[in-house]
Scaffold this active site. Structure first.
Site, PDB file in Angstrom:
ATOM      1  N   GLU A 230     125.525  48.902  90.171  1.00 30.06           N
ATOM      2  CA  GLU A 230     125.664  49.379  88.791  1.00 30.06           C
ATOM      3  C   GLU A 230     124.538  50.349  88.399  1.00 30.06           C
ATOM      4  O   GLU A 230     123.736  50.074  87.505  1.00 30.06           O
ATOM      5  CB  GLU A 230     125.790  48.190  87.820  1.00 30.06           C
ATOM      6  CG  GLU A 230     127.022  47.357  88.176  1.00 30.06           C
ATOM      7  CD  GLU A 230     127.387  46.269  87.164  1.00 30.06           C
ATOM      8  OE1 GLU A 230     126.759  46.201  86.097  1.00 30.06           O
ATOM      9  OE2 GLU A 230     128.322  45.501  87.464  1.00 30.06           O
ATOM     10  N   PRO A 277     134.526  51.922  83.265  1.00 24.73           N
ATOM     11  CA  PRO A 277     134.427  53.069  82.368  1.00 24.73           C
ATOM     12  C   PRO A 277     134.130  52.631  80.931  1.00 24.73           C
ATOM     13  O   PRO A 277     134.805  51.766  80.396  1.00 24.73           O
ATOM     14  CB  PRO A 277     135.813  53.714  82.442  1.00 24.73           C
ATOM     15  CG  PRO A 277     136.511  53.093  83.583  1.00 24.73           C
ATOM     16  CD  PRO A 277     135.834  51.828  83.921  1.00 24.73           C
ATOM     17  N   LEU A 285     130.112  59.062  87.844  1.00 23.66           N
ATOM     18  CA  LEU A 285     131.054  58.959  88.959  1.00 23.66           C
ATOM     19  C   LEU A 285     131.469  60.323  89.514  1.00 23.66           C
ATOM     20  O   LEU A 285     131.378  60.547  90.727  1.00 23.66           O
ATOM     21  CB  LEU A 285     132.268  58.121  88.536  1.00 23.66           C
ATOM     22  CG  LEU A 285     133.268  57.771  89.638  1.00 23.66           C
ATOM     23  CD1 LEU A 285     132.585  57.095  90.813  1.00 23.66           C
ATOM     24  CD2 LEU A 285     134.378  56.884  89.087  1.00 23.66           C
ATOM     25  N   HIS A 302     133.210  48.227  89.198  1.00 23.56           N
ATOM     26  CA  HIS A 302     133.206  46.811  88.816  1.00 23.56           C
ATOM     27  C   HIS A 302     134.018  46.587  87.546  1.00 23.56           C
ATOM     28  O   HIS A 302     134.091  47.476  86.704  1.00 23.56           O
ATOM     29  CB  HIS A 302     131.767  46.339  88.582  1.00 23.56           C
ATOM     30  CG  HIS A 302     130.902  46.435  89.814  1.00 23.56           C
ATOM     31  ND1 HIS A 302     129.572  46.100  89.808  1.00 23.56           N
ATOM     32  CD2 HIS A 302     131.191  46.807  91.081  1.00 23.56           C
ATOM     33  CE1 HIS A 302     129.073  46.282  91.028  1.00 23.56           C
ATOM     34  NE2 HIS A 302     130.038  46.715  91.821  1.00 23.56           N
ATOM     35  N   GLU A 349     133.341  44.580  92.724  1.00 26.13           N
ATOM     36  CA  GLU A 349     132.795  43.330  92.165  1.00 26.13           C
ATOM     37  C   GLU A 349     133.586  43.070  90.900  1.00 26.13           C
ATOM     38  O   GLU A 349     133.610  43.929  90.015  1.00 26.13           O
ATOM     39  CB  GLU A 349     131.305  43.488  91.834  1.00 26.13           C
ATOM     40  CG  GLU A 349     130.694  42.230  91.223  1.00 26.13           C
ATOM     41  CD  GLU A 349     129.343  42.488  90.541  1.00 26.13           C
ATOM     42  OE1 GLU A 349     128.410  42.986  91.190  1.00 26.13           O
ATOM     43  OE2 GLU A 349     129.265  42.186  89.337  1.00 26.13           O
ATOM     44  N   TYR A 354     131.776  38.698  82.252  1.00 25.60           N
ATOM     45  CA  TYR A 354     130.450  39.066  82.751  1.00 25.60           C
ATOM     46  C   TYR A 354     129.358  38.215  82.128  1.00 25.60           C
ATOM     47  O   TYR A 354     129.628  37.403  81.241  1.00 25.60           O
ATOM     48  CB  TYR A 354     130.182  40.557  82.592  1.00 25.60           C
ATOM     49  CG  TYR A 354     130.151  41.111  81.184  1.00 25.60           C
ATOM     50  CD1 TYR A 354     131.291  41.685  80.634  1.00 25.60           C
ATOM     51  CD2 TYR A 354     128.983  41.099  80.415  1.00 25.60           C
ATOM     52  CE1 TYR A 354     131.266  42.226  79.348  1.00 25.60           C
ATOM     53  CE2 TYR A 354     128.954  41.628  79.141  1.00 25.60           C
ATOM     54  CZ  TYR A 354     130.095  42.187  78.602  1.00 25.60           C
ATOM     55  OH  TYR A 354     130.068  42.716  77.340  1.00 25.60           O
ATOM     56  N   GLY A 355     128.142  38.391  82.635  1.00 29.08           N
ATOM     57  CA  GLY A 355     127.042  37.536  82.196  1.00 29.08           C
ATOM     58  C   GLY A 355     127.118  36.170  82.877  1.00 29.08           C
ATOM     59  O   GLY A 355     126.693  35.169  82.318  1.00 29.08           O
ATOM     60  N   GLY A 356     127.707  36.133  84.062  1.00 31.24           N
ATOM     61  CA  GLY A 356     127.738  34.882  84.829  1.00 31.24           C
ATOM     62  C   GLY A 356     128.980  34.049  84.594  1.00 31.24           C
ATOM     63  O   GLY A 356     129.093  32.940  85.092  1.00 31.24           O
ATOM     64  N   GLY A 395     126.291  31.615  88.418  1.00 33.06           N
ATOM     65  CA  GLY A 395     127.176  31.535  87.264  1.00 33.06           C
ATOM     66  C   GLY A 395     128.324  30.556  87.390  1.00 33.06           C
ATOM     67  O   GLY A 395     128.321  29.650  88.226  1.00 33.06           O
ATOM     68  N   TYR A 397     131.681  31.701  87.435  1.00 34.54           N
ATOM     69  CA  TYR A 397     132.924  32.352  87.866  1.00 34.54           C
ATOM     70  C   TYR A 397     133.156  32.178  89.365  1.00 34.54           C
ATOM     71  O   TYR A 397     133.897  32.915  89.980  1.00 34.54           O
ATOM     72  CB  TYR A 397     132.984  33.821  87.463  1.00 34.54           C
ATOM     73  CG  TYR A 397     131.706  34.630  87.618  1.00 34.54           C
ATOM     74  CD1 TYR A 397     130.829  34.404  88.658  1.00 34.54           C
ATOM     75  CD2 TYR A 397     131.412  35.645  86.701  1.00 34.54           C
ATOM     76  CE1 TYR A 397     129.669  35.157  88.795  1.00 34.54           C
ATOM     77  CE2 TYR A 397     130.259  36.404  86.824  1.00 34.54           C
ATOM     78  CZ  TYR A 397     129.403  36.156  87.872  1.00 34.54           C
ATOM     79  OH  TYR A 397     128.270  36.904  87.999  1.00 34.54           O
TER      80      TYR A 397
END
Ligand SMILES: *[C@@H]1O[C@H](CO)[C@@H](O)[C@H](O)[C@H]1NC(C)=O
Ligand SMILES: *[C@@H]1O[C@H](CO)[C@@H](O)[C@H](O)[C@H]1NC(C)=O
Ligand SMILES: *[C@@H]1O[C@H](CO)[C@@H](O)[C@H](O)[C@H]1NC(C)=O
Ligand SMILES: *[C@@H]1O[C@H](CO)[C@@H](O)[C@H](O)[C@H]1NC(C)=O
Ligand SMILES: CC(=O)N[C@H]1CO[C@H](CO)[C@@H](O)[C@@H]1O
Ligand SMILES: CC(=O)N[C@H]1CO[C@H](CO)[C@@H](O)[C@@H]1O
Length: 554
Positions: A230, A277, A285, A302, A349, A354-356, A395, A397
């Site tokens: 990222e 995006p 990109l 991602h 990915e 997100y954030g775990g 995390g 997920y």
């Protein structure tokens, strides 16, 4: 806007088909709610990679080297094997804070924990196969590591929230454990190199990577590579700004290094692992591809649907939320097509939140709606590989939890692997009303030729029912005389909290490993030709239409 237009277009098209085929195209006797399946069986829409469903291990597992021993667990290896063939990506935020620090003494091992494995691990005289069998983690150590990992996770979560990341050093030992896990399970390892090691003129400093590469080459580790994670948020994470062109130069530089190596001259290189995006940094990109398209084998980005700390169960069941992915994919496809037509595109990915993740959601049955819909939609729109964040670790997920027990998304992934082939067919569900019922979502592929119930020409339909009610799927005449193997997946328990169950039922039976070396047998229920296909509320299912005899699936 684009999405709305597309959906309307499809529904109009379908209404037209419905009319033109007339009543004799369908068995018109639905009990209760029904949808018609439209399917174009005349051609393959897309063919995705044989490794389409792939998995990641987040680099944070390396926060302390000892945690890499978890990868030697027999149970985890049993679980991992069932997800191959596939790529195993090792990367994530932490990869850009990792420095290879060889002990340069092969018996190096974590000092703080008495680990009885080191002698075994470094018996390089053992064959690869012998090594895979010998390298099992003792149960007592596995238990200790699981407890320690739970504590570590709290620290990692804090780091993530604060946005300041500790540098991590890792040795040959960690690389050996990772490679051994990938190789013995049958995964193709992709290792994410640190792109935040930079020179004074802000170009990538490749010294550390070269040391790592020569170590891996000395061990004859067959693997492929990424560089950076990222890069669009480097400024936020590290106060360093890298534009697309510079990142492209860095990739060219890495490709040159790989070119010089005997083992890695044709190794895969994937990038730039850019975030999805958004309004900012749209130039990254295209700038990257203009410079580095010739250096990479696939363009990676991602995707997460929601923020794990702000989401709710409604998001996981919302057709609108699921549809957002189509718009993002379309944007990336268009961007890449403009600069590098023909380039393969990977979700490098990806997960639900997100954030775990979102505790109690991304690790429970309800996560399957986002996961299965993503697999269906991504393949249909032409994404070549989807890398699930994460197999284990980091995390909530994960597919396999901190106790190394498989979660509902794990079983869903195994069934997907077994039953769904890489050839995507065009399919959609519609009702006799003009408004598409987007709560029933269907995808159609040729059946995986490795599947135990594969017959020449068979197809696998998978469907998600986001609502509470039972739904009947009316198959098109062309395939409605086929016998069917049905794999219906429902929450492991019933009642008000069913969707948040950490267990899953296949055709009514809760899935569990009988022991650490064995998966339960995962078989379907046979439906006789003409038997109605009914999908219970809040469930998803795979249907193998064994006698479909579709020539493009021969
Ligand atoms: C297949 O569909 C046709 C047309 O709707 C119907 O007449 C026929 O009964 C169906 N066959 C089976 C086995 O369901
Ligand atoms: C595992 O390693 C062996 C020996 O180096 C190699 O032949 C094999 O292709 C590897 N398998 C995978 C999946 O990487
Ligand atoms: C930046 O520095 C590296 C070595 O420190 C050098 O190889 C490279 O050519 C330089 N790049 C530019 C754009 O000056
Ligand atoms: C690497 O090698 C390939 C073919 O051997 C060549 O086409 C390519 O230009 C080389 N790339 C770099 C960056 O040297
Ligand atoms: C004793 C030993 O293993 N020495 C190695 C230390 O690392 C360098 C660079 O990787 C090697 O060249 C040495 O052989
Ligand atoms: C998924 C889906 O559409 N669900 C359906 C599940 O079944 C009920 C029955 O139609 C429908 O109302 C839902 O739309």
């Amino acid at each position: 806007m684009g999405m709305v237009g597309a959906v309307t277009g499809v529904s109009l098209f379908l209404s037209f088909l419905c009319l033109s085929f007339g009543a004799d195209s369908f068995r018109w006797a639905p009990t209760g709610d029904a949808v018609f399946l439209y399917a174009d069986l005349s051609r393959v829409l897309n063919k995705v990679s044989e490794r389409f469903l792939s998995v990641a291990i987040d680099a944070s597992l390396l926060a302390e080297e000892k945690f890499m021993y978890l990868l030697s667990s027999q149970k985890l290896r049993t679980l991992a094997k069932a997800l191959t063939p596939g790529f195993l990506r090792f990367g994530g935020t932490k990869q850009d804070f990792m420095v290879f620090t060889p002990h340069n003494k092969s018996a190096a091992a974590p000092q703080s924990h008495a680990v009885p494995l080191q002698s075994v691990l470094h018996q390089s005289s053992l064959s690869a196969e012998g090594l895979c069998k010998t390298l099992m983690l003792p149960v007592s150590l596995e238990e200790k590591l699981k407890v320690a990992w739970a504590e570590q996770e709290v620290l990692l979560q804090k780091e993530e929230i604060q946005g300041s990341f500790q540098k991590v050093r890792f040795s040959e030992h960690a690389v050996d454990l990772l490679y051994s896990f990938a190789n013995c399970s049958g995964f193709d390892l992709i290792f994410g190199l640190n792109a935040l090691l930079r020179t004074r003129n802000n170009s990538w400093d490749s010294c550390n990577a070269e040391t790592l590469l020569s170590y891996c080459e000395s061990k004859q580790y067959v693997m492929s590579w990424e560089l950076g994670n990222e890069p669009n948020s480097y400024e936020k994470k590290a106060g360093i700004c890298v534009d697309g062109h510079q990142l492209g130069l860095d990739f060219l530089h890495l490709r040159e290094i790989l070119n010089k190596s005997k083992l890695y001259s044709s190794a895969g290189l994937y990038g730039p692992d850019i975030g999805q995006p958004k309004d900012h940094r749209k130039d990254l990109l295209p700038g990257f591809l203009e410079t580095a398209a010739k250096a990479i084998d696939a363009c990676t980005w991602h995707h997460y649907y929601v923020n794990g700390r702000e989401t709710s169960i409604d998001d996981f069941l919302s057709p609108q939320v699921l549809d957002t992915l189509a718009a993002k994919i379309t944007t990336v496809l268009q961007t890449v097509a403009l600069v590098s037509p023909g380039m393969k595109i990977w979700l490098g990915e990806t997960s639900s939140a997100y954030g775990g993740g979102a505790a109690g959601l991304s690790d429970t049955f309800v996560a399957g709606f986002m996961w299965l819909d993503k697999l269906g939609l991504a393949a249909k729109l032409g994404i070549d590989v989807v890398v699930r964040q994460v197999l284990i670790g980091s995390g909530t997920y994960h597919l396999v939890d901190a106790n190394l027990d498989p979660l509902p998304d794990y079983w869903l992934s195994v069934l997907y692997k077994r039953l769904v082939g890489p050839e995507v067919l065009d399919a959609a569900a519609f009702t006799d009303s003009a408004i598409p019922k987007r709560k029933l979502r269907v995808y159609l592929h040729c059946t995986n030729k490795q599947s135990p119930n594969f017959r020449k020409g068979s197809v696998t339909l998978f469907a998600l029912n986001l609502s509470k009610k039972v739904m009947e799927i009316i198959l098109p005449l062309r395939v409605n005389r086929s016998s069917i193997d049905a794999y219906v997946l429902e929450a492991g328990r019933t009642g008000t909290r069913a969707l948040k169950s950490r267990l899953i039922r296949l055709n009514g039976v809760v899935l569990k490993m009988p022991d650490d070396n064995t998966l339960p047998s995962l078989h379907g229920v046979s439906l006789n030709p003409g038997h109605p296909v009914r999908l219970p509320g809040h469930s998803f299912a795979f249907y193998v239409l064994k006698d479909a005899s579709v020539p493009v699936c021969w």
